[in-house]
Design a protein around this motif. Structure first.
Motif, PDB file in Angstrom:
ATOM      1  N   LYS A 117       0.662  -1.098   0.173  1.00 36.24           N
ATOM      2  CA  LYS A 117       0.075  -0.098   0.053  1.00 36.24           C
ATOM      3  C   LYS A 117       0.809   1.243  -0.036  1.00 36.24           C
ATOM      4  N   ARG A 118       1.998   1.234   0.644  1.00 37.68           N
ATOM      5  CA  ARG A 118       2.936   2.219   0.653  1.00 37.68           C
ATOM      6  C   ARG A 118       3.633   2.457  -0.763  1.00 37.68           C
ATOM      7  N   SER A 119       3.997   1.482  -1.204  1.00 39.85           N
ATOM      8  CA  SER A 119       4.760   1.420  -2.441  1.00 39.85           C
ATOM      9  C   SER A 119       4.035   1.721  -3.753  1.00 39.85           C
ATOM     10  N   VAL A 120       2.858   1.279  -3.986  1.00 42.61           N
ATOM     11  CA  VAL A 120       2.057   1.578  -5.372  1.00 42.61           C
ATOM     12  C   VAL A 120       1.453   3.046  -5.267  1.00 42.61           C
ATOM     13  N   THR A 121       1.056   3.375  -6.465  1.00 41.41           N
ATOM     14  CA  THR A 121       0.523   4.464  -6.696  1.00 41.41           C
ATOM     15  C   THR A 121      -0.933   4.383  -5.882  1.00 41.41           C
ATOM     16  N   SER A 122      -1.859   3.329  -6.015  1.00 43.42           N
ATOM     17  CA  SER A 122      -3.010   3.009  -5.408  1.00 43.42           C
ATOM     18  C   SER A 122      -3.262   1.447  -5.492  1.00 43.42           C
ATOM     19  N   ASP A 123      -4.253   1.088  -4.652  1.00 45.16           N
ATOM     20  CA  ASP A 123      -4.442  -0.435  -4.510  1.00 45.16           C
ATOM     21  C   ASP A 123      -5.652  -0.473  -5.625  1.00 45.16           C
ATOM     22  N   THR A 124      -6.321   0.664  -5.873  1.00 44.01           N
ATOM     23  CA  THR A 124      -7.388   0.583  -6.325  1.00 44.01           C
ATOM     24  C   THR A 124      -7.711   1.229  -7.822  1.00 44.01           C
ATOM     25  N   ILE A 125      -8.228   0.489  -8.840  1.00 47.55           N
ATOM     26  CA  ILE A 125      -8.388   1.216 -10.233  1.00 47.55           C
ATOM     27  C   ILE A 125     -10.083   1.316 -10.322  1.00 47.55           C
ATOM     28  N   HIS A 126     -10.388   2.422 -11.249  1.00 47.86           N
ATOM     29  CA  HIS A 126     -11.709   2.462 -11.207  1.00 47.86           C
ATOM     30  C   HIS A 126     -12.266   2.519 -12.624  1.00 47.86           C
ATOM     31  N   PHE A 127     -13.672   2.115 -12.790  1.00 41.03           N
ATOM     32  CA  PHE A 127     -14.284   1.815 -14.191  1.00 41.03           C
ATOM     33  C   PHE A 127     -15.337   2.800 -14.762  1.00 41.03           C
ATOM     34  N   ALA A 128     -15.672   2.968 -15.950  1.00 43.45           N
ATOM     35  CA  ALA A 128     -16.793   3.645 -16.323  1.00 43.45           C
ATOM     36  C   ALA A 128     -17.852   2.724 -16.147  1.00 43.45           C
ATOM     37  N   THR A 129     -19.249   3.472 -16.365  1.00 44.62           N
ATOM     38  CA  THR A 129     -20.440   2.703 -16.166  1.00 44.62           C
ATOM     39  C   THR A 129     -20.549   1.258 -16.847  1.00 44.62           C
ATOM     40  N   ASP A 130     -20.997   0.176 -16.570  1.00 38.83           N
ATOM     41  CA  ASP A 130     -21.023  -1.002 -17.206  1.00 38.83           C
ATOM     42  C   ASP A 130     -20.005  -1.348 -18.002  1.00 38.83           C
ATOM     43  N   MET A 131     -18.578  -1.033 -17.698  1.00 39.72           N
ATOM     44  CA  MET A 131     -17.493  -1.065 -18.378  1.00 39.72           C
ATOM     45  C   MET A 131     -16.589  -2.148 -17.504  1.00 39.72           C
ATOM     46  N   PHE A 132     -15.531  -2.575 -18.008  1.00 35.96           N
ATOM     47  CA  PHE A 132     -14.473  -3.414 -17.610  1.00 35.96           C
ATOM     48  C   PHE A 132     -13.186  -3.298 -18.323  1.00 35.96           C
ATOM     49  N   ASP A 133     -13.160  -2.369 -18.948  1.00 39.56           N
ATOM     50  CA  ASP A 133     -11.993  -2.101 -19.899  1.00 39.56           C
ATOM     51  C   ASP A 133     -11.055  -1.178 -18.738  1.00 39.56           C
ATOM     52  N   ILE A 134      -9.656  -1.474 -19.101  1.00 41.34           N
ATOM     53  CA  ILE A 134      -8.538  -0.958 -18.245  1.00 41.34           C
ATOM     54  C   ILE A 134      -7.966   0.341 -18.979  1.00 41.34           C
ATOM     55  N   ASP A 135      -8.514   1.652 -18.506  1.00 46.95           N
ATOM     56  CA  ASP A 135      -8.188   3.107 -19.234  1.00 46.95           C
ATOM     57  C   ASP A 135      -6.705   3.119 -18.706  1.00 46.95           C
ATOM     58  N   PRO A 136      -6.207   3.971 -19.504  1.00 46.65           N
ATOM     59  CA  PRO A 136      -4.654   4.736 -19.305  1.00 46.65           C
ATOM     60  C   PRO A 136      -4.231   5.043 -17.732  1.00 46.65           C
ATOM     61  N   GLU A 137      -5.260   5.543 -17.176  1.00 47.17           N
ATOM     62  CA  GLU A 137      -4.814   5.890 -15.604  1.00 47.17           C
ATOM     63  C   GLU A 137      -4.723   4.627 -14.822  1.00 47.17           C
ATOM     64  N   SER A 138      -5.720   3.855 -15.011  1.00 44.13           N
ATOM     65  CA  SER A 138      -5.609   2.328 -14.423  1.00 44.13           C
ATOM     66  C   SER A 138      -4.472   1.459 -14.925  1.00 44.13           C
ATOM     67  N   ARG A 139      -3.990   1.617 -16.030  1.00 45.37           N
ATOM     68  CA  ARG A 139      -2.892   0.901 -16.699  1.00 45.37           C
ATOM     69  C   ARG A 139      -1.441   1.416 -15.700  1.00 45.37           C
ATOM     70  N   ALA A 140      -1.563   2.808 -15.492  1.00 44.05           N
ATOM     71  CA  ALA A 140      -0.436   3.350 -14.848  1.00 44.05           C
ATOM     72  C   ALA A 140      -0.423   2.631 -13.315  1.00 44.05           C
ATOM     73  N   ILE A 141      -1.704   2.792 -12.581  1.00 45.80           N
ATOM     74  CA  ILE A 141      -1.682   1.979 -11.690  1.00 45.80           C
ATOM     75  C   ILE A 141      -1.245   0.618 -11.136  1.00 45.80           C
ATOM     76  N   LEU A 142      -1.847  -0.234 -12.324  1.00 41.56           N
ATOM     77  CA  LEU A 142      -1.477  -1.595 -12.295  1.00 41.56           C
ATOM     78  C   LEU A 142      -0.282  -1.739 -12.711  1.00 41.56           C
ATOM     79  N   ASP A 143       0.597  -0.916 -13.273  1.00 40.56           N
ATOM     80  CA  ASP A 143       1.934  -1.093 -13.684  1.00 40.56           C
ATOM     81  C   ASP A 143       2.845  -0.903 -12.393  1.00 40.56           C
ATOM     82  N   THR A 144       2.461  -0.042 -11.513  1.00 38.18           N
ATOM     83  CA  THR A 144       3.243   0.102 -10.117  1.00 38.18           C
ATOM     84  C   THR A 144       2.848  -1.227  -9.587  1.00 38.18           C
ATOM     85  N   GLN A 145       1.597  -1.569  -9.409  1.00 36.87           N
ATOM     86  CA  GLN A 145       1.360  -2.887  -8.690  1.00 36.87           C
ATOM     87  C   GLN A 145       2.050  -4.004  -9.393  1.00 36.87           C
ATOM     88  N   ALA A 146       2.183  -4.120 -10.609  1.00 38.37           N
ATOM     89  CA  ALA A 146       2.854  -5.178 -11.430  1.00 38.37           C
ATOM     90  C   ALA A 146       4.431  -5.194 -10.967  1.00 38.37           C
TER      91      ALA A 146
END
Length: 174
Positions: free
Chosen positions: A62-91
């Motif tokens: 939790k201290r090391s990554v940008t966030s532990d949470t990514i968000h989605f648009a209504t009725d969507m499950f696509d990974i947007d660019p902001e979420s990609r950046a967060i998931l990259d720090t998690q990876a």
């Protein structure tokens, strides 16, 4: 006679208290230390800082990554660019600690049926898992679970609350 009775009761009390005294325990049998963690001085402010975060732990994640949470648009499950950046720090963190395991929780807003939201939450969690796997994380280290609309973090019935609840959260298992 009263003096003798008093002395006997006093002696009995001393023996009872002496019998309750505990023996020193072997250090190996003691549990975790109750001593305060070592303290460091913050060079910027000179204030005392206590750092008890263990590398590779959930707190370190939790201290090391940008966030532990990514968000989605209504009725969507696509990974947007902001979420990609967060998931990259998690990876990056997960690659650094190859023994760490994580659960990815999929969540939805309150609209829609329970069944629809459970399925959508599953697709969101799976999308995050697939993205991390594409970044080199062994999929067997990642589990997914959908909570649908059952665990909101914002309780309003407005777009701001709904946007906060449409999420996938990565939880590192310590």
């Amino acid at each position: 006679m009263a003096k003798l009775t008093t002395k006997l009761m006093f002696t009995a009390a001393l023996i009872a208290v002496a019998g309750c005294a505990s023996k020193p325990k072997d250090i190996a049998t003691l549990g975790p230390s109750t001593e305060a963690p070592p303290q460091q001085t913050n060079p910027g402010t000179g204030s005392t800082v206590t750092d008890t975060v263990v590398p590779g732990s959930a707190a370190d994640f939790k201290r090391s990554v940008t966030s532990d949470t990514i968000h989605f648009a209504t009725d969507m499950f696509d990974i947007d660019p902001e979420s990609r950046a967060i998931l990259d720090t998690q990876a990056a963190w997960l690659l650094k600690y190859p023994n760490a395991r994580a659960t990815i929780e999929g969540h939805c807003d309150e609209r829609g049926t329970r069944e629809y939201n459970l399925a959508l939450g599953d697709r969101r969690a799976t999308a995050a898992k697939n993205y991390l796997a594409a970044r080199g994380i062994d999929p067997s280290r990642l589990t997914t679970i959908s909570y649908g609309k059952e665990r909101p973090i914002a309780l309003g019935s407005d777009e701001g609350s709904w946007a906060q609840n449409r999420r996938a959260v990565t939880i590192v298992l310590s």
